[in-house]
Design a protein around this motif. Sequence first.
Motif, PDB file in Angstrom:
ATOM      1  N   HIS A 187       1.038  -1.125  -0.102  1.00 46.67           N
ATOM      2  CA  HIS A 187       0.023   0.019  -0.114  1.00 46.67           C
ATOM      3  C   HIS A 187       0.912   1.092  -0.140  1.00 46.67           C
ATOM      4  O   HIS A 187       0.965   1.911   1.181  1.00 46.67           O
ATOM      5  CB  HIS A 187      -0.844   0.032   1.457  1.00 46.67           C
ATOM      6  CG  HIS A 187      -1.788  -1.309   1.475  1.00 46.67           C
ATOM      7  ND1 HIS A 187      -2.958  -1.519   0.533  1.00 46.67           N
ATOM      8  CD2 HIS A 187      -1.619  -2.302   2.311  1.00 46.67           C
ATOM      9  CE1 HIS A 187      -3.420  -2.517   0.944  1.00 46.67           C
ATOM     10  NE2 HIS A 187      -2.536  -3.117   1.871  1.00 46.67           N
TER      11      HIS A 187
ATOM     12  N   SER B 233      -0.118   5.034   1.212  1.00 43.23           N
ATOM     13  CA  SER B 233      -0.633   4.911   2.429  1.00 43.23           C
ATOM     14  C   SER B 233       0.396   5.979   3.447  1.00 43.23           C
ATOM     15  O   SER B 233       1.564   5.623   3.459  1.00 43.23           O
ATOM     16  CB  SER B 233      -0.847   3.575   3.332  1.00 43.23           C
ATOM     17  OG  SER B 233      -1.227   3.833   4.740  1.00 43.23           O
TER      18      SER B 233
ATOM     19  N   LEU C  88      -4.917   6.648   3.541  1.00 41.52           N
ATOM     20  CA  LEU C  88      -4.913   5.496   4.579  1.00 41.52           C
ATOM     21  C   LEU C  88      -5.401   4.380   3.711  1.00 41.52           C
ATOM     22  O   LEU C  88      -6.492   4.557   2.824  1.00 41.52           O
ATOM     23  CB  LEU C  88      -5.359   5.900   5.727  1.00 41.52           C
ATOM     24  CG  LEU C  88      -4.757   6.683   6.758  1.00 41.52           C
ATOM     25  CD1 LEU C  88      -5.890   6.934   7.930  1.00 41.52           C
ATOM     26  CD2 LEU C  88      -3.401   6.516   7.159  1.00 41.52           C
TER      27      LEU C  88
END
Length: 275
Positions: A233, A236, A267
């Motif tokens: 990710h 994030s 996020l």
Amino acid sequence: MTIATSNQLPRDWAVIIFMAIIHIAAILAFLPSNFSWTAVGLAIFLHWLTGGIGITLGWHRLVSHRSFQTPKWLEYVLVFCGTLAMQGGPIWWVGLHRHHHLYSDQDVDHHDSCKGFWWSHMGWMLYDVPAEQEIPRFTKDIAGDPVYQFLDKYFLQIQVAFAALLFLIGGLPFLFWGVFVRLVLVYHTTWLVNSATHKFGYRTFESNDRSTNCWWVALLAYGEGWHNNHHAHQYSARHGMKWWEIDMTWMMIQLLQRLGLAQKVKLVEESAGQQ
């Protein structure tokens, strides 16, 4: 597309000589004439300011991944702090980092961990790697900014001026500890993210590379050791996704939020962090 092996790549003698000088000078810091506990405290503070605030918060999470936004003046302050870490210019650094994420642990990745710990840790920097030719492709959003251009062009001169200032304030102890020891510590902290967190630790997500979550690197590198989380990710702002994955940089971003200086913080879904 493939890259040549280290035996085929031309050595970058300027970097080799520079790294040798910095590391030798860091050892000389332990001579009695170059030591003071105040200087040690200065080195620790500047490690956080240049490595934590500058590189991790500024160059990495803010600029490289745009995990959050800040007022432009604050972005420039953070980028300047990163420039004091002497890891190249911000355009160069951001371009190579974005290249790494696209090709992580593939042959064209400039610090491909498949080539061994030493190569991914620092060996790659001692050669002219082909990835540098692709930097303009990955930095179109910042390459035209005059502040970034200035910092990218004069990062060495800025460090020399900073070293002179420290010498004037605290003599040889401030020079050796505030510059040489601090640079070596920040360098190896950053390099451990390229090497150790592609070798040691656990994997929470399938990220199509060898990235891992390594707790001790996370402690040293202000949360950057939760590297598998990050590669899975990458946009994030929070890398430590479980409650016990301590992420000091995320705490700094939260503080900026409370002060109204960080907006559009990205996020992942809460459920993803619990997998």
